[in-house]
Every structure is written in structure tokens, then in C-alpha cells.
Design a protein around this motif. Structure first.
Motif, short mmCIF file in Angstrom:
data_model
loop_
_atom_site.label_atom_id
_atom_site.label_comp_id
_atom_site.label_asym_id
_atom_site.label_seq_id
_atom_site.Cartn_x
_atom_site.Cartn_y
_atom_site.Cartn_z
N LEU A 142 0.81 -1.21 0.00
CA LEU A 142 0.00 0.00 0.00
C LEU A 142 0.85 1.27 0.00
O LEU A 142 0.60 2.20 -0.76
CB LEU A 142 -0.94 0.00 1.21
CG LEU A 142 -1.85 1.24 1.34
CD1 LEU A 142 -2.66 1.46 0.08
CD2 LEU A 142 -2.77 1.10 2.55
N ASP A 143 1.88 1.31 0.84
CA ASP A 143 2.72 2.51 0.88
C ASP A 143 3.42 2.75 -0.46
O ASP A 143 3.56 3.89 -0.90
CB ASP A 143 3.76 2.39 2.00
CG ASP A 143 3.18 2.70 3.38
OD1 ASP A 143 2.00 3.11 3.45
OD2 ASP A 143 3.90 2.54 4.37
N ASP A 144 3.84 1.67 -1.11
CA ASP A 144 4.46 1.81 -2.43
C ASP A 144 3.47 2.39 -3.43
O ASP A 144 3.82 3.22 -4.26
CB ASP A 144 4.96 0.45 -2.93
CG ASP A 144 6.13 -0.08 -2.12
OD1 ASP A 144 6.82 0.73 -1.46
OD2 ASP A 144 6.36 -1.30 -2.14
N SER A 145 2.22 1.92 -3.33
CA SER A 145 1.18 2.41 -4.23
C SER A 145 0.90 3.89 -3.99
O SER A 145 0.74 4.67 -4.93
CB SER A 145 -0.10 1.59 -4.03
OG SER A 145 -1.12 2.02 -4.90
N LEU A 146 0.87 4.27 -2.72
CA LEU A 146 0.63 5.68 -2.39
C LEU A 146 1.80 6.55 -2.86
O LEU A 146 1.61 7.67 -3.34
CB LEU A 146 0.43 5.84 -0.89
CG LEU A 146 -0.81 5.16 -0.29
CD1 LEU A 146 -0.87 5.40 1.21
CD2 LEU A 146 -2.08 5.64 -0.96
N ARG A 147 3.01 6.03 -2.73
CA ARG A 147 4.18 6.77 -3.19
C ARG A 147 4.09 7.04 -4.70
O ARG A 147 4.39 8.13 -5.16
CB ARG A 147 5.46 6.00 -2.86
CG ARG A 147 6.74 6.65 -3.36
CD ARG A 147 7.95 5.85 -2.93
NE ARG A 147 8.13 5.91 -1.48
CZ ARG A 147 8.75 6.90 -0.85
NH1 ARG A 147 9.27 7.91 -1.55
NH2 ARG A 147 8.87 6.90 0.46
#
Length: 227
Positions: A142-147
Motif C-alpha cells: 500500500l505505501d508503495d502504491s501511495l508513493r
């Protein structure tokens, strides 16, 4: 912090690009055994791709223990293997375009966006489940996607591109096309080819390309293209 309609800028744009007629410009090569794609000289291996697909399938299985509902979830994400590869390649293209424009995303940027979205969704678990269902993103990613989302937004801002207008979208995609050409994206023929002008994966039309077998479960991933 962000309206629902503004989420996953890169995803929305890549979906919109599907309406355009494909122009096949990059050919898969057997010169990279074991690679699903080569982007800027960096390999995305078949093993890495399968691992990403399995992360999603495992998350779907955990979120939906009922067998019937799980099968429905599988059906809704029918082209997961190829759409996942599309996302992995496009993220690299976007990152190159952002780097060329001097765009930088910090950990605090990601934390800020996540906190805002969690508040809207009603908590972290609800956000993770929503991202999994809507975008096929496993909670661990998820954090990678948000980045990536933030990177796309910042790039648009840096380019002065209004993403609500056709002109702004054209400016944004022009930057990605330039990055895609620099990276010389090369897909394994089993996954199709990369349309450098549209920045998307497309199915190969040549009859001699062997199609990947259909997904029988979580281990291999389905094959009908979704992106």
C-alpha cells in the motif's frame, strides 16, 4: 485530504489510455531468459511478477475466507498477472519521468496521504481492504502504491499539467513517453508488448506467441489482460 475521484492518478490515466488504438513499438526478446520485462536494463523477473501476484491472491484469500466469494473476487481481477506487470513497468517509467523532472517523494508525504485516506476510509484496515478490492494492491504494497500516486501528482504539478483537462493529460503522458523511450522497455512475448507511445502493455497479435496458461488458483495468476 484527497477527493475519492483524485485517487490513483496513475491508474486512472493508464485506464483512460486503453481506449486509444495500440501502436506496437517494443518487441519481447528471448535475450533475457527468466525476465518478464527489462526496463532501463533492470530485469523484472518472472519470479518477482509471480510473487507480486501471489501477494494479492493471498490477501484476497485472507480477506474473503468464503470459497464462493473468493472465486468471485478472482473473477473480478481476471487479468491480474498481466495487469500487475503493466503496473510494475509503468511505475518504473513514472519514476524515471519524475526523476528527470526533479520530483522527489518523501516518507512524510506518504505518511500524510495515508493518514488522510485512513480517516476517510474509517481506519487502516478499511483502507487496505478497499485498495485491495479496487486496485489489486496487497496491504504490504500500500505505501508503495501511495508513493506512486504522490509521484504522479507531483509530476503533474511540476509540469503545470491540469489532469482534469485533455491538454494537461497530454502533457503528462508526453513526459512518460519520453521516459519510456529512454528506458527501452522490453517485454517477454508471453506477456505481450509495450506500447511506448501509450505507455501500456498490449497483447501481441502474432499467432506464434504462446499464451500463458489460464490461472487455476493463486499460484499462477489469471491471464486475460486487464490493462
Amino acid at each position: 485530504m484527497h477527493r475519492r475521484t483524485s485517487r490513483r492518478t496513475a491508474l486512472v490515466l493508464s485506464t483512460a489510455a486503453l481506449v486509444a488504438a495500440p501502436l506496437l513499438t517494443a518487441c519481447g526478446s528471448e535475450a533475457h531468459p527468466g525476465a518478464a520485462a527489462v526496463v532501463g536494463g533492470d530485469r523484472i523477473t518472472v519470479a518477482q511478477l509471480e510473487s507480486r501476484v501471489n501477494e494479492v491472491r493471498d490477501a484476497q484469500r485472507a480477506a474473503v475466507p468464503d470459497d464462493t466469494q473468493y472465486e468471485q473476487a478472482i473473477a473480478k481481477s481476471g487479468g491480474l498477472t498481466r495487469s500487475t506487470l503493466h503496473t510494475m513497468v509503468l511505475d518504473k517509467v513514472l519514476h524515471r519521468a519524475a526523476a528527470d523532472a526533479g520530483v522527489r517523494v518523501t516518507r512524510r508525504d506518504v505518511q500524510r496521504m495515508r493518514a488522510g485516506l485512513e480517516k476517510q476510509a474509517g481506519g487502516g484496515k478499511a483502507l487496505e481492504e478497499g485498495w485491495l478490492q479496487q486496485y489489486g494492491v496487497a496491504p504490504a504494497r500500500l505505501d508503495d502504491s501511495l508513493r506512486t500516486e504522490i509521484e504522479a501528482q507531483k509530476l503533474a504539478q511540476k509540469l503545470g499539467a491540469d489532469m482534469q483537462s485533455p491538454e494537461g493529460q497530454a502533457t503528462f503522458w508526453k513526459a512518460l513517453t519520453a521516459a519510456s523511450k529512454k528506458l527501452d522497455v522490453d517485454l517477454n512475448p508471453r506477456y505481450g508488448t509495450w506500447d511506448v507511445d501509450k505507455n501500456k502493455r498490449v497483447d501481441a497479435k502474432t499467432p506464434w506467441v504462446r499464451q500463458v496458461s489460464e490461472d487455476a488458483g493463486s499460484a499462477q495468476g489469471p491471464q486475460e489482460p486487464q490493462a
